[in-house]
Design a protein around this motif. Structure first.
Motif, PDB file in Angstrom:
ATOM      1  N   TRP A  54     -22.329   4.925  -8.461  1.00  0.00           N
ATOM      2  CA  TRP A  54     -21.173   4.474  -7.730  1.00  0.00           C
ATOM      3  C   TRP A  54     -21.210   3.973  -6.547  1.00  0.00           C
ATOM      4  CZ3 TRP A  54     -16.315   3.732  -9.038  1.00  0.00           C
ATOM      5  CH2 TRP A  54     -15.573   3.877  -7.972  1.00  0.00           C
ATOM      6  N   TRP A  55     -20.487   2.959  -6.338  1.00  0.00           N
ATOM      7  CA  TRP A  55     -20.424   1.981  -5.222  1.00  0.00           C
ATOM      8  C   TRP A  55     -20.909   2.657  -3.895  1.00  0.00           C
ATOM      9  CZ3 TRP A  55     -17.411   0.434  -1.168  1.00  0.00           C
ATOM     10  CH2 TRP A  55     -16.252   0.810  -1.082  1.00  0.00           C
ATOM     11  N   THR A  56     -20.139   3.634  -3.473  1.00  0.00           N
ATOM     12  CA  THR A  56     -20.215   4.158  -2.126  1.00  0.00           C
ATOM     13  C   THR A  56     -21.297   5.108  -1.759  1.00  0.00           C
ATOM     14  OG1 THR A  56     -18.918   6.303  -3.084  1.00  0.00           O
ATOM     15  CG2 THR A  56     -17.591   4.378  -2.229  1.00  0.00           C
ATOM     16  N   ILE A 157     -13.495 -10.111  -2.328  1.00  0.00           N
ATOM     17  CA  ILE A 157     -13.727 -10.306  -0.838  1.00  0.00           C
ATOM     18  C   ILE A 157     -14.751  -9.296  -0.087  1.00  0.00           C
ATOM     19  CG2 ILE A 157     -11.731  -8.970  -0.187  1.00  0.00           C
ATOM     20  CD1 ILE A 157     -12.953 -12.057   1.636  1.00  0.00           C
ATOM     21  N   ASP A 158     -14.747  -8.148  -1.197  1.00  0.00           N
ATOM     22  CA  ASP A 158     -15.544  -7.001  -0.645  1.00  0.00           C
ATOM     23  C   ASP A 158     -17.143  -7.580  -0.354  1.00  0.00           C
ATOM     24  OD1 ASP A 158     -13.563  -6.426  -2.352  1.00  0.00           O
ATOM     25  OD2 ASP A 158     -13.887  -4.540  -2.354  1.00  0.00           O
ATOM     26  N   CYS A 159     -17.502  -8.488  -1.150  1.00  0.00           N
ATOM     27  CA  CYS A 159     -18.953  -8.763  -1.338  1.00  0.00           C
ATOM     28  C   CYS A 159     -19.544  -9.528  -0.026  1.00  0.00           C
ATOM     29  CB  CYS A 159     -19.015  -9.777  -2.604  1.00  0.00           C
ATOM     30  SG  CYS A 159     -20.732  -9.393  -3.398  1.00  0.00           S
ATOM     31  N   GLY A 219      -5.944  -7.017  -7.582  1.00  0.00           N
ATOM     32  CA  GLY A 219      -6.898  -6.292  -7.509  1.00  0.00           C
ATOM     33  C   GLY A 219      -6.184  -4.678  -7.143  1.00  0.00           C
ATOM     34  N   GLN A 220      -6.950  -4.133  -5.625  1.00  0.00           N
ATOM     35  CA  GLN A 220      -6.598  -2.968  -5.299  1.00  0.00           C
ATOM     36  C   GLN A 220      -5.530  -2.999  -4.385  1.00  0.00           C
ATOM     37  OE1 GLN A 220     -11.149  -2.382  -5.161  1.00  0.00           O
ATOM     38  NE2 GLN A 220     -10.395  -0.440  -4.096  1.00  0.00           N
ATOM     39  N   GLY A 221      -4.817  -4.031  -4.127  1.00  0.00           N
ATOM     40  CA  GLY A 221      -3.667  -4.354  -3.424  1.00  0.00           C
ATOM     41  C   GLY A 221      -2.366  -4.200  -4.126  1.00  0.00           C
ATOM     42  N   CYS A 227      -1.446  -8.588   0.816  1.00  0.00           N
ATOM     43  CA  CYS A 227      -2.749  -8.693   1.499  1.00  0.00           C
ATOM     44  C   CYS A 227      -3.270  -7.138   1.651  1.00  0.00           C
ATOM     45  CB  CYS A 227      -2.645  -9.145   2.689  1.00  0.00           C
ATOM     46  SG  CYS A 227      -4.095  -9.066   3.772  1.00  0.00           S
ATOM     47  N   TRP A 228      -4.087  -6.716   0.836  1.00  0.00           N
ATOM     48  CA  TRP A 228      -4.864  -5.252   0.727  1.00  0.00           C
ATOM     49  C   TRP A 228      -5.523  -5.080   2.154  1.00  0.00           C
ATOM     50  CZ3 TRP A 228     -10.060  -4.436  -1.459  1.00  0.00           C
ATOM     51  CH2 TRP A 228     -10.557  -3.152  -1.511  1.00  0.00           C
ATOM     52  N   SER A 229      -5.220  -4.162   2.807  1.00  0.00           N
ATOM     53  CA  SER A 229      -5.836  -4.252   4.088  1.00  0.00           C
ATOM     54  C   SER A 229      -7.276  -3.912   4.093  1.00  0.00           C
ATOM     55  CB  SER A 229      -5.126  -2.991   5.087  1.00  0.00           C
ATOM     56  OG  SER A 229      -5.272  -1.776   4.535  1.00  0.00           O
ATOM     57  N   ARG A 230      -7.833  -3.231   3.107  1.00  0.00           N
ATOM     58  CA  ARG A 230      -9.302  -2.787   3.097  1.00  0.00           C
ATOM     59  C   ARG A 230     -10.115  -4.161   2.731  1.00  0.00           C
ATOM     60  NH1 ARG A 230      -9.963   1.578   0.901  1.00  0.00           N
ATOM     61  NH2 ARG A 230     -10.868   1.107  -1.020  1.00  0.00           N
ATOM     62  N   GLY A 231      -9.329  -4.993   1.831  1.00  0.00           N
ATOM     63  CA  GLY A 231     -10.062  -6.331   1.635  1.00  0.00           C
ATOM     64  C   GLY A 231      -9.999  -7.128   2.818  1.00  0.00           C
ATOM     65  N   ALA A 233     -10.171  -6.055   6.110  1.00  0.00           N
ATOM     66  CA  ALA A 233     -11.289  -5.523   6.789  1.00  0.00           C
ATOM     67  C   ALA A 233     -12.631  -5.943   6.290  1.00  0.00           C
ATOM     68  CB  ALA A 233     -11.097  -3.804   6.606  1.00  0.00           C
ATOM     69  N   TRP A 234     -12.938  -5.992   4.753  1.00  0.00           N
ATOM     70  CA  TRP A 234     -14.173  -6.436   4.384  1.00  0.00           C
ATOM     71  C   TRP A 234     -14.339  -8.023   5.059  1.00  0.00           C
ATOM     72  CZ3 TRP A 234     -16.111  -2.274   3.780  1.00  0.00           C
ATOM     73  CH2 TRP A 234     -15.790  -1.251   2.912  1.00  0.00           C
ATOM     74  N   ALA A 235     -13.227  -8.819   4.923  1.00  0.00           N
ATOM     75  CA  ALA A 235     -13.391  -9.928   5.319  1.00  0.00           C
ATOM     76  C   ALA A 235     -13.561 -10.244   6.863  1.00  0.00           C
ATOM     77  CB  ALA A 235     -12.083 -10.739   5.329  1.00  0.00           C
ATOM     78  N   SER A 343      -7.336   5.471   1.274  1.00  0.00           N
ATOM     79  CA  SER A 343      -6.440   5.098   0.105  1.00  0.00           C
ATOM     80  C   SER A 343      -7.598   4.166  -0.713  1.00  0.00           C
ATOM     81  CB  SER A 343      -5.323   4.583   0.312  1.00  0.00           C
ATOM     82  OG  SER A 343      -4.382   5.664   1.011  1.00  0.00           O
ATOM     83  N   GLU A 344      -7.701   4.455  -1.913  1.00  0.00           N
ATOM     84  CA  GLU A 344      -8.563   4.044  -2.592  1.00  0.00           C
ATOM     85  C   GLU A 344      -7.961   2.514  -3.115  1.00  0.00           C
ATOM     86  OE1 GLU A 344      -9.167   6.626  -6.049  1.00  0.00           O
ATOM     87  OE2 GLU A 344     -10.844   7.527  -4.991  1.00  0.00           O
ATOM     88  N   ARG A 345      -6.694   2.424  -3.559  1.00  0.00           N
ATOM     89  CA  ARG A 345      -5.896   1.328  -4.249  1.00  0.00           C
ATOM     90  C   ARG A 345      -4.447   1.615  -4.094  1.00  0.00           C
ATOM     91  NH1 ARG A 345      -6.567  -0.627  -8.941  1.00  0.00           N
ATOM     92  NH2 ARG A 345      -8.785  -0.321  -8.941  1.00  0.00           N
ATOM     93  N   ILE A 361     -15.726   8.687   2.171  1.00  0.00           N
ATOM     94  CA  ILE A 361     -16.914   8.936   2.918  1.00  0.00           C
ATOM     95  C   ILE A 361     -17.220   7.556   3.732  1.00  0.00           C
ATOM     96  CG2 ILE A 361     -18.293   7.854   1.078  1.00  0.00           C
ATOM     97  CD1 ILE A 361     -19.412  10.713   3.377  1.00  0.00           C
ATOM     98  N   TYR A 362     -16.641   6.480   3.303  1.00  0.00           N
ATOM     99  CA  TYR A 362     -16.940   5.427   4.237  1.00  0.00           C
ATOM    100  C   TYR A 362     -15.913   5.296   5.318  1.00  0.00           C
ATOM    101  CZ  TYR A 362     -13.628   3.605   0.680  1.00  0.00           C
ATOM    102  OH  TYR A 362     -12.805   3.464  -0.528  1.00  0.00           O
ATOM    103  N   GLY A 363     -14.734   6.233   5.183  1.00  0.00           N
ATOM    104  CA  GLY A 363     -13.970   6.311   6.467  1.00  0.00           C
ATOM    105  C   GLY A 363     -14.746   7.035   7.651  1.00  0.00           C
TER     106      GLY A 363
END
Ligand code: GLY
Length: 382
Positions: A54-56, A157-159, A219-221, A227-231, A233-235, A343-345, A361-363
């Motif tokens: 799992w990615w996290t 964008i996460d990448c 995607g998750q937005g 505009c998904w806010s965590r996306g 944030a990754w940017a 929030s996941e998505r 956990i990433y919070g």
């Protein structure tokens, strides 16, 4: 920047002390786990064979390495090393590996090597870097996301947060192959993911032979125009990290553009960001993790711009961290998580609601990373 931090020193130090007290106990309690979230205040565990990829799964170890770097406490080092051992099982299953190997190993094996000089950890992180580099589509000029059939041309964008692993590998091996791939991918993200107004596309599908954009996905937005806010944030954080590793001015400009969009939106909900900045007015969904990740990015941006501009980013970062601490944090030492309201998505189905307003956990990781930055610790784990 420093004046603002000094003005906030009392609550920063107070929050830090409470988190250190708490995590030194949680590190013992959750020693055998790779936590993702928590139920009734108790960490769950993603170290089993079906969940270890799992990615996290690098955030727990990454947070422990940050705690060790700041405090020198043996319990953090020992728990961080053990989390690396648990995570190594994921290396036995090549099919389970994906674009998120940066999140998984650069924060764990990569941090271990950079902090302790552990040669085995260096080796593991180089394998992770080679895996990520091998996902590069030469004709399309991008790093592929996920492994599903039909997603050959997908980027996310996460990448931007995975490619620091490649910058590190180039420096470590004195071989710029990895950095070239990372920069090609970052250039694509600036062109195809970051919009003119500073908002972002989460998923972009490309022609695998030319790299041309075929389709945008929400995607998750909320949807493909939102505009998904965590996306976002990754940017913000991903762009400024790419600038720090390469010095390419376009990445600084992208970080500033996305940061300005984030701040303008986040102010409207008193510094606790919505899950998607263009979601419908009701129901109100938030994502604390987007705010904390962005706060880390803002603190890095403030080091790369003029003193006057930098103050604005530091001020926004402090307000986000403080709002999150006041509204979302649980500092009870008997409770395993720190930050709630992640929030996941965007939820479209009842089943998705279980990933809304939960501890993730990433919070906790980004809260610890942000506090380290405010305390003047300049170890950049990315
Ligand atoms: N990288 C996936 C997420 O942010 O949820």
């Amino acid at each position: 920047m420093q004046t603002l931090i000094n003005e906030n020193k009392t609550w920063i130090d107070d929050l830090w002390q409470k988190i250190d007290n708490k995590l030194s106990m949680v590190a013992k309690r959750s020693y055998e786990k790779l936590p993702y979230s928590a139920q009734n205040g108790i960490h769950d565990d993603y170290s089993s064979p079906d969940k270890v990829s799992w990615w996290t799964n690098g955030f727990w170890g990454g947070m422990l390495w940050l705690m060790y770097k700041e405090t020198g406490k043996e319990i953090y080092k020992s728990a961080a090393e053990h989390s690396g051992e648990l995570l190594d099982y994921a290396l036995d299953n090549y099919d389970g590996l994906h674009h998120d190997v940066g999140f998984m190993w650069h924060l764990t094996a990569g941090a271990d090597y950079r902090i302790t000089g552990n040669k085995k950890a260096r080796n593991t992180n180089l394998f992770a870097a080679a895996t990520l580099a091998s996902r590069y589509n030469i004709e399309g000029g991008f790093i592929r996301a996920w492994n599903d059939e039909g997603s050959e041309g997908w980027t996310i964008i996460d990448c931007l947060m995975n490619i620091p692993l490649l910058y590190w590998a180039s420096k470590e091996l004195e071989d710029d192959r990895f950095t070239k791939i990372a920069m090609k991918h970052a250039d694509m993200a600036l062109r195809d993911h970051i919009r003119a107004d500073g908002s972002v596309n989460h998923i972009v599908e490309h022609d695998t032979k030319t790299g041309d954009v075929i389709k945008i996905y929400g995607g998750q937005g909320y949807d493909e125009n939102s505009c998904w806010s965590r996306g976002l944030a990754w940017a913000v954080y991903g762009s400024i990290i790419s600038y720090k590793h390469t010095g390419k001015k376009d990445y600084l400009d992208a970080a500033i553009k996305t940061a300005n969009y984030f701040i303008a939106n986040c102010i409207q909900t008193e510094y606790l960001p919505l899950l998607d900045f263009r979601q419908p007015k009701e129901p109100l969904y938030y994502d604390s993790t987007a705010g904390l990740c962005t706060a880390c990015g803002l603190l890095e941006i403030s080091k790369c711009v003029s003193e006057q501009e930098g103050k604005m980013y530091t001020d926004a970062a402090i307000k986000i961290i403080r709002a999150t601490a006041e509204k979302c944090c649980n500092l009870d030492e008997d409770v395993d998580y720190i930050v709630g309201m992640g929030s996941e998505r965007y939820p479209f189905k009842d089943a998705d609601m279980k990933g809304i307003h939960i501890p993730i956990i990433y919070g906790d990781f980004f809260m610890v990373e942000a506090l380290l930055k405010l305390r003047g610790n300049d170890f950049l784990i990315w």
